[in-house]
Design a protein around this motif. Sequence first.
Motif, mmCIF file in Angstrom:
data_model
loop_
_atom_site.group_PDB
_atom_site.id
_atom_site.type_symbol
_atom_site.label_atom_id
_atom_site.label_comp_id
_atom_site.label_asym_id
_atom_site.label_seq_id
_atom_site.Cartn_x
_atom_site.Cartn_y
_atom_site.Cartn_z
ATOM 1 N N ARG A 30 0.864 -1.179 0.000
ATOM 2 C CA ARG A 30 0.000 0.000 0.000
ATOM 3 C C ARG A 30 0.908 1.239 0.000
ATOM 4 O O ARG A 30 1.966 1.238 0.645
ATOM 5 C CB ARG A 30 -0.895 0.034 1.242
ATOM 6 N N THR A 31 0.457 2.296 -0.675
ATOM 7 C CA THR A 31 1.136 3.588 -0.591
ATOM 8 C C THR A 31 0.253 4.555 0.169
ATOM 9 O O THR A 31 -0.936 4.701 -0.156
ATOM 10 C CB THR A 31 1.451 4.144 -1.993
ATOM 11 N N TYR A 32 0.812 5.182 1.196
ATOM 12 C CA TYR A 32 0.109 6.185 1.998
ATOM 13 C C TYR A 32 0.472 7.582 1.525
ATOM 14 O O TYR A 32 1.634 7.838 1.163
ATOM 15 C CB TYR A 32 0.499 6.062 3.472
ATOM 16 N N SER A 33 -0.513 8.472 1.558
ATOM 17 C CA SER A 33 -0.271 9.898 1.344
ATOM 18 C C SER A 33 -0.219 10.575 2.696
ATOM 19 O O SER A 33 -1.063 10.305 3.564
ATOM 20 C CB SER A 33 -1.412 10.518 0.542
ATOM 21 N N THR A 35 0.957 14.469 4.916
ATOM 22 C CA THR A 35 0.827 15.917 4.758
ATOM 23 C C THR A 35 2.165 16.592 4.474
ATOM 24 O O THR A 35 2.217 17.802 4.283
ATOM 25 C CB THR A 35 0.190 16.534 6.018
ATOM 26 N N GLY A 36 3.249 15.850 4.437
ATOM 27 C CA GLY A 36 4.564 16.424 4.151
ATOM 28 C C GLY A 36 5.637 15.379 4.356
ATOM 29 O O GLY A 36 5.347 14.209 4.666
ATOM 30 N N HIS A 37 6.876 15.801 4.180
ATOM 31 C CA HIS A 37 7.985 14.854 4.232
ATOM 32 C C HIS A 37 8.272 14.374 5.656
ATOM 33 O O HIS A 37 8.480 13.182 5.885
ATOM 34 C CB HIS A 37 9.225 15.524 3.639
ATOM 35 N N LEU A 38 8.280 15.319 6.611
ATOM 36 C CA LEU A 38 8.590 14.897 7.987
ATOM 37 C C LEU A 38 7.508 13.979 8.554
ATOM 38 O O LEU A 38 7.834 12.979 9.210
ATOM 39 C CB LEU A 38 8.844 16.113 8.876
ATOM 40 N N PRO A 39 6.208 14.260 8.311
ATOM 41 C CA PRO A 39 5.199 13.290 8.746
ATOM 42 C C PRO A 39 5.387 11.906 8.107
ATOM 43 O O PRO A 39 5.191 10.882 8.771
ATOM 44 C CB PRO A 39 3.875 13.934 8.306
ATOM 45 N N ALA A 40 5.791 11.880 6.849
ATOM 46 C CA ALA A 40 6.022 10.589 6.187
ATOM 47 C C ALA A 40 7.214 9.868 6.828
ATOM 48 O O ALA A 40 7.171 8.660 7.068
ATOM 49 C CB ALA A 40 6.257 10.800 4.694
ATOM 50 N N ALA A 41 8.267 10.639 7.124
ATOM 51 C CA ALA A 41 9.454 10.046 7.751
ATOM 52 C C ALA A 41 9.137 9.551 9.159
ATOM 53 O O ALA A 41 9.628 8.500 9.589
ATOM 54 C CB ALA A 41 10.586 11.071 7.777
ATOM 55 N N ALA A 42 8.287 10.309 9.879
ATOM 56 C CA ALA A 42 7.907 9.899 11.234
ATOM 57 C C ALA A 42 7.120 8.588 11.198
ATOM 58 O O ALA A 42 7.316 7.705 12.040
ATOM 59 C CB ALA A 42 7.091 11.003 11.905
ATOM 60 N N MET A 43 6.251 8.474 10.217
ATOM 61 C CA MET A 43 5.491 7.224 10.099
ATOM 62 C C MET A 43 6.426 6.066 9.754
ATOM 63 O O MET A 43 6.262 4.955 10.271
ATOM 64 C CB MET A 43 4.390 7.362 9.050
ATOM 65 N N ALA A 44 7.413 6.326 8.903
ATOM 66 C CA ALA A 44 8.385 5.274 8.569
ATOM 67 C C ALA A 44 9.113 4.802 9.829
ATOM 68 O O ALA A 44 9.323 3.603 10.031
ATOM 69 C CB ALA A 44 9.382 5.788 7.529
ATOM 70 N N TYR A 64 8.408 12.396 -1.029
ATOM 71 C CA TYR A 64 8.261 13.750 -0.478
ATOM 72 C C TYR A 64 7.114 13.789 0.538
ATOM 73 O O TYR A 64 7.300 14.252 1.670
ATOM 74 C CB TYR A 64 8.027 14.756 -1.617
ATOM 75 N N ASN A 65 5.952 13.303 0.131
ATOM 76 C CA ASN A 65 4.817 13.264 1.062
ATOM 77 C C ASN A 65 4.074 11.941 0.933
ATOM 78 O O ASN A 65 2.849 11.879 1.001
ATOM 79 C CB ASN A 65 3.862 14.444 0.829
ATOM 80 N N SER A 66 4.836 10.890 0.750
ATOM 81 C CA SER A 66 4.239 9.560 0.607
ATOM 82 C C SER A 66 5.148 8.520 1.255
ATOM 83 O O SER A 66 6.343 8.761 1.476
ATOM 84 C CB SER A 66 4.041 9.211 -0.867
ATOM 85 N N GLU A 93 -3.410 0.314 11.853
ATOM 86 C CA GLU A 93 -3.827 0.849 13.157
ATOM 87 C C GLU A 93 -3.195 2.204 13.456
ATOM 88 O O GLU A 93 -3.815 3.063 14.063
ATOM 89 C CB GLU A 93 -3.438 -0.135 14.278
ATOM 90 N N ILE A 94 -1.930 2.364 13.049
ATOM 91 C CA ILE A 94 -1.232 3.606 13.404
ATOM 92 C C ILE A 94 -1.384 4.698 12.345
ATOM 93 O O ILE A 94 -1.101 5.859 12.611
ATOM 94 C CB ILE A 94 0.277 3.363 13.677
ATOM 95 N N ALA A 95 -1.807 4.312 11.139
ATOM 96 C CA ALA A 95 -1.851 5.269 10.023
ATOM 97 C C ALA A 95 -2.664 6.525 10.338
ATOM 98 O O ALA A 95 -2.203 7.647 10.062
ATOM 99 C CB ALA A 95 -2.374 4.577 8.760
ATOM 100 N N PRO A 96 -3.870 6.395 10.943
ATOM 101 C CA PRO A 96 -4.657 7.605 11.221
ATOM 102 C C PRO A 96 -3.933 8.571 12.159
ATOM 103 O O PRO A 96 -4.054 9.786 12.008
ATOM 104 C CB PRO A 96 -5.937 7.066 11.870
ATOM 105 N N ASN A 97 -3.136 8.053 13.079
ATOM 106 C CA ASN A 97 -2.394 8.924 14.008
ATOM 107 C C ASN A 97 -1.352 9.771 13.289
ATOM 108 O O ASN A 97 -0.878 10.767 13.831
ATOM 109 C CB ASN A 97 -1.668 8.093 15.071
ATOM 110 N N HIS A 98 -0.970 9.335 12.087
ATOM 111 C CA HIS A 98 0.026 10.071 11.310
ATOM 112 C C HIS A 98 -0.622 10.918 10.221
ATOM 113 O O HIS A 98 0.082 11.497 9.392
ATOM 114 C CB HIS A 98 1.034 9.093 10.696
ATOM 115 N N GLY A 99 -1.955 10.948 10.212
ATOM 116 C CA GLY A 99 -2.656 11.695 9.168
ATOM 117 C C GLY A 99 -2.486 11.076 7.802
ATOM 118 O O GLY A 99 -2.610 11.748 6.780
ATOM 119 N N ALA A 100 -2.186 9.775 7.795
ATOM 120 C CA ALA A 100 -1.938 9.084 6.521
ATOM 121 C C ALA A 100 -3.252 8.613 5.914
ATOM 122 O O ALA A 100 -4.148 8.162 6.623
ATOM 123 C CB ALA A 100 -1.017 7.897 6.761
ATOM 124 N N SER A 101 -3.349 8.707 4.614
ATOM 125 C CA SER A 101 -4.549 8.218 3.927
ATOM 126 C C SER A 101 -4.137 7.531 2.634
ATOM 127 O O SER A 101 -2.981 7.613 2.202
ATOM 128 C CB SER A 101 -5.504 9.350 3.623
#
Length: 101
Positions: A30-33, A35-44, A64-66, A93-101
């Motif tokens: 799955r690819t998540y979108s 809100t920016g690069h740092l949120p994506a890195a934090a989720m990683a 960049y934001n994925s 489970e954690i994706a919503p906490n990162h604003g990922a969609s």
Amino acid sequence: MAPQPLSPEETEQALAGLPHWKTDGNSVFRTYSLTGHLPAAAMAMHIAAIQEELNHHSELTLGYNSLAVSVNTHSVGGRITELDIALARRIEEIAPNHGAS
Ligand SMILES: C[C@H](O)[C@H](O)[C@H]1CNC2=NC(N)=NC(=O)C2=N1
């Protein structure tokens, strides 16, 4: 004991409970979108911690934001097993906490 590879039917059944996750028969992904690069890195980073806990590791591609996640089970020759599904569920489970969609 080595995990058993799932049949294509079992994989589809499992993915029915994981919206947006797909399979090419060799992995689930799955690819998540975000809100920016740092949120994506934090989720990683959060996913990496879960992967260490489960001792099961996906391929993560940070954009960049994925964030793209792809996983199969190396120990059974790169087939899909319940371990992959379990990891996908934890990530969902954690994706919503990162604003990922
Ligand atoms: C030795 C260690 O338990 C194994 O290499 C683990 C680590 N993470 C893993 N991750 C994945 N995706 N598949 C594996 O078979 C696997 N095996």
